[in-house]
Design a protein around this motif. Structure first.
Motif, mmCIF file in Angstrom:
data_model
loop_
_atom_site.group_PDB
_atom_site.id
_atom_site.type_symbol
_atom_site.label_atom_id
_atom_site.label_comp_id
_atom_site.label_asym_id
_atom_site.label_seq_id
_atom_site.Cartn_x
_atom_site.Cartn_y
_atom_site.Cartn_z
ATOM 1 N N UNK A 90 0.829 -1.193 0.000
ATOM 2 C CA UNK A 90 0.000 0.000 0.000
ATOM 3 C C UNK A 90 0.872 1.254 0.000
ATOM 4 N N UNK A 91 1.904 1.231 0.860
ATOM 5 C CA UNK A 91 2.797 2.391 0.920
ATOM 6 C C UNK A 91 3.537 2.590 -0.395
ATOM 7 N N UNK A 92 3.940 1.461 -1.008
ATOM 8 C CA UNK A 92 4.631 1.559 -2.300
ATOM 9 C C UNK A 92 3.702 2.171 -3.342
ATOM 10 N N UNK A 93 2.432 1.765 -3.289
ATOM 11 C CA UNK A 93 1.446 2.341 -4.208
ATOM 12 C C UNK A 93 1.310 3.836 -3.996
ATOM 13 N N UNK A 94 1.209 4.192 -2.697
ATOM 14 C CA UNK A 94 1.079 5.611 -2.360
ATOM 15 C C UNK A 94 2.296 6.378 -2.849
ATOM 16 N N UNK A 95 3.482 5.797 -2.577
ATOM 17 C CA UNK A 95 4.720 6.463 -2.979
ATOM 18 C C UNK A 95 4.760 6.584 -4.500
ATOM 19 N N UNK A 96 4.304 5.522 -5.179
ATOM 20 C CA UNK A 96 4.268 5.557 -6.642
ATOM 21 C C UNK A 96 3.349 6.659 -7.144
ATOM 22 N N UNK A 97 2.181 6.758 -6.511
ATOM 23 C CA UNK A 97 1.233 7.815 -6.895
ATOM 24 C C UNK A 97 1.854 9.188 -6.686
ATOM 25 N N UNK A 98 2.519 9.310 -5.525
ATOM 26 C CA UNK A 98 3.138 10.587 -5.183
ATOM 27 C C UNK A 98 4.204 10.945 -6.219
ATOM 28 N N UNK A 100 4.466 9.886 -9.249
ATOM 29 C CA UNK A 100 3.847 10.182 -10.544
ATOM 30 C C UNK A 100 3.343 11.619 -10.573
ATOM 31 N N UNK A 101 2.739 12.029 -9.427
ATOM 32 C CA UNK A 101 2.234 13.405 -9.364
ATOM 33 C C UNK A 101 3.382 14.411 -9.470
ATOM 34 N N UNK A 102 4.493 14.087 -8.789
ATOM 35 C CA UNK A 102 5.640 14.996 -8.840
ATOM 36 C C UNK A 102 6.188 15.099 -10.255
ATOM 37 N N UNK A 103 6.247 13.941 -10.928
ATOM 38 C CA UNK A 103 6.759 13.949 -12.302
ATOM 39 C C UNK A 103 5.849 14.775 -13.198
ATOM 40 N N UNK A 104 4.535 14.606 -12.977
ATOM 41 C CA UNK A 104 3.590 15.399 -13.778
ATOM 42 C C UNK A 104 3.816 16.889 -13.567
ATOM 43 N N UNK A 105 4.029 17.269 -12.302
ATOM 44 C CA UNK A 105 4.260 18.685 -11.993
ATOM 45 C C UNK A 105 5.537 19.174 -12.673
#
Lengths: 376, 262
Positions: free
Chosen positions: A128-136, A138-143
């Protein structure tokens, strides 16, 4: 050992925790395994509810989700719960439950089996944490991507404005040089004027390249305006003369264009000028640079070649990318922006043609090929 | 998007008068499947899912609108308006009891009677008020929803695949019980467990029946009494049922109490 003892032992020392609740949801039976897990004795467990073994948050979740599910379907499987031990620590378990119902549909008994799930829960949380970190991430990369795109756009805009503003002073210098060249000058003066003239022409070409690049990037695309050229050779010879004079080197020319072609002559000049400039700076100085223009079948073919070291295979694929700069013949870094070949290939494309390169130990040849007279 | 589709409104039964059933946190309208059918001969029954639950339109979820219970109460009023409800009976479980009270204040003619099943105007303890949870409890609940959701998604999938014991519930129930968007569930949990509607209680004018279970860890009997003492003229009935969901664990008792009241 008789069967009763046998089953009692099977129940008490089963490899899972076991609980039986009565019709009121109160614990009436607990096995030894669960007592050991929880470090609690019968007296502390009998009469309690399953909820009493859960932390507060777990109680709410159980009451609002799992209890309704159990009542509605009569069982649940693999429900993730934490049970609280005597010392307050929590034991992650997976629970299965079944309900025994009487003829009227009233619950008589609920049986619950608990399996330790410490490692599994740890793994799930990590997942779950890895998923969260992955989402995070991805968001940073998008920014970052957005910021980069914006930076790139601003840079292109800046270059376009700068290029445009540089044109006028360069044109003024060119005009001044033409006036000066008509004056009575010493031979040294004439030489300086010629050198400056060559530099002004080169500067003009660089500015054109930059503007073409930014126009292409900013969505305008590289524009061409074609018309029938009865004799393209005049244009080609003019370009050769300029570069030959500027560099002081000989360019072998072979032109055979018996029929008119539909091109943007100014753009073809630019293409040929870029290719020749490239050949002169990258080719060996003691080897000739050649220009050939001919008709082959239905194609107009213009090729520029030079001698010297071949282009390394690993850089060939990147030659036409903007800002790609190869080393020159002597290993020095090229002075330009690395836009010449990119713009040349864009001009070729705009004419519905291609620009290709072949390079060997004998010579390196860039070949522009386009269908004659075709609209695209 | 019509209100009817947005909230998956299901109307059944025959009768002049309508009775609306509203589910609480963690469930959907299936919570009423042992109760609502009992009213179909005398009432027009109305069931629906709050936005974010069951088969509601998840696309209609707006974090701002549903940032407190008023957003849900507005939906309820819109449903009532779409169905032309007047002087209807509202039955709300858990947090929906308060949603119904808020709706009755917004549209006084819509509901002549409220039935609150396990209501709580505030879950967190306050000075002179015992809600049953400390702020830390609620924070832990909210924080653990992520864990529990993982447990939910992994654990529940096999459980709801086969309803071999009670095939009549069928795939329909299993499907909708799966449909809890975790982000929305978490937001709804926050809205529910941090709500404070104590000041609204004295303003309620509809006839009110409070159904209170014994041994309800989410809304204790003391809270049931608090609600009774603060809604003018309300009546409290303590059921023999235990737990927080008498509509599932003791539907007959719930039906009898409601029938007696209406």
């Amino acid at each position: 050992m008789d069967h009763d003892t046998d089953f009692r032992d099977l129940f008490d020392n089963a490899p899972c925790g076991y609980l039986v609740l009565n019709d009121k949801g109160r614990i009436v039976l607990v096995n030894e395994t669960l007592r050991i897990w929880l470090d609690l004795v019968d007296d502390e467990l009998l009469g309690k509810r399953l909820l009493d073994l859960l932390p507060v948050a777990g109680r709410v979740f159980y009451e609002t989700h799992f209890a309704p599910l159990l009542r509605m379907q009569g069982f649940f499987h693999e429900v993730a719960l934490d049970v609280v031990r005597r010392d307050g620590t929590r034991l992650p378990v997976l629970a299965n439950a079944t309900q025994r119902v009487d003829a009227d549909g009233e619950v008589k008994e609920t049986r619950i089996a608990l399996f330790q799930a410490t490692s599994r829960r740890k793994y799930e949380r990590e997942l779950f944490e890895a998923n969260e970190a992955g989402d995070q991430a991805r968001k940073e990369i998008e920014t970052l991507n957005k910021a980069l795109t914006e930076t790139g756009r601003l840079r292109d805009e800046f270059i376009a404005i700068l290029g445009h503003d540089l044109r006028n002073p360069v044109a003024a210098i060119g005009g001044g040089m033409r006036i000066l060249s008509k004056e009575d000058l010493s031979s040294r003066g004439q030489q300086v004027v010629r050198l400056i003239d060559g530099s002004v022409a080169r500067m003009g070409r660089l500015i054109d390249d930059v503007l073409d690049l930014t126009r292409g990037r900013m969505g305008g695309g590289l524009t061409i305006s074609r018309k029938v050229e009865e004799d393209l050779s005049l244009h080609l010879k003019q370009v050769v003369a300029e570069l030959s004079t500027g560099s002081g080197r000989r360019i072998d020319v072979e032109i055979d264009l018996p029929e008119p072609v539909l091109v943007d002559a100014g753009r073809i000049d630019q293409l040929v000028s870029n290719l020749l400039g490239n050949a002169l700076s990258h080719g060996a100085e003691d080897k000739p640079v050649g220009l050939s223009a001919r008709v082959a079948g239905h194609d107009l073919v213009i090729s520029v070649s030079n001698g010297g070291d071949p282009i390394p295979p690993e850089t060939i694929g990147r030659l036409f990318q903007p800002f790609f700069r190869g080393g020159d013949a002597a290993g020095r870094h090229e002075q330009g922006l690395g836009l010449g070949l990119h713009i040349a290939s864009e001009i070729a494309k705009a004419h519905g043609g291609t620009l290709s390169v072949s390079s060997s130990a004998e010579k390196t040849t860039f070949e522009f090929r386009m269908p004659i007279g075709a609209e695209n | 998007m019509s209100v009817i589709r947005r909230n998956n409104v299901v109307v059944s039964g025959h009768g002049e008068k309508a009775i609306v059933f509203s589910h609480g946190f963690g469930c959907d309208q299936n919570m009423w499947r042992f109760v609502a059918p009992e009213f179909e001969t005398r009432f027009q029954t109305v069931l629906f899912d709050h936005v974010g639950a069951g088969k509601s339109d998840l696309g209609a979820y707006d974090p701002e609108k549903y940032g407190d219970l008023h957003g849900y109460a507005e939906d309820l009023v819109e449903i009532g308006e779409a169905l032309g409800l007047k002087q209807a009976v509202f039955v709300g479980h858990s947090v929906s009891a308060m949603i119904g009270a808020l709706a009755s204040l917004k549209a006084p003619d819509m509901f002549e009677a409220l039935v609150m099943v396990g209501p709580s105007p505030r879950y967190i303890d306050d000075i002179g008020y015992k809600g049953g949870f400390s702020p830390a409890d609620i924070e832990e609940l909210l924080a653990s929803l992520a864990d529990n959701h993982m447990g939910w998604s992994i654990a529940m999938a096999p459980a709801i695949m086969g309803n071999s014991d009670r095939p009549e519930l069928g795939q329909e129930l299993a499907d909708s019980f799966c449909r809890t968007d975790p982000a929305i569930a978490k937001a709804f949990a926050r809205v529910t467990f941090t709500s404070d509607n104590r000041a609204d209680l004295p303003r309620v004018t509809a006839r009110t029946l409070i159904l209170q279970c014994k041994d309800d860890i989410i809304a204790s009997e003391a809270i049931g009494e608090y609600v009774r003492d603060h809604i003018p003229g309300s009546r409290l009935v303590v059921l023999d049922a235990t737990g927080h969901c008498p509509n599932l664990s003791a539907p007959r008792e719930v039906v009898a109490a409601i029938q007696d009241f209406v």
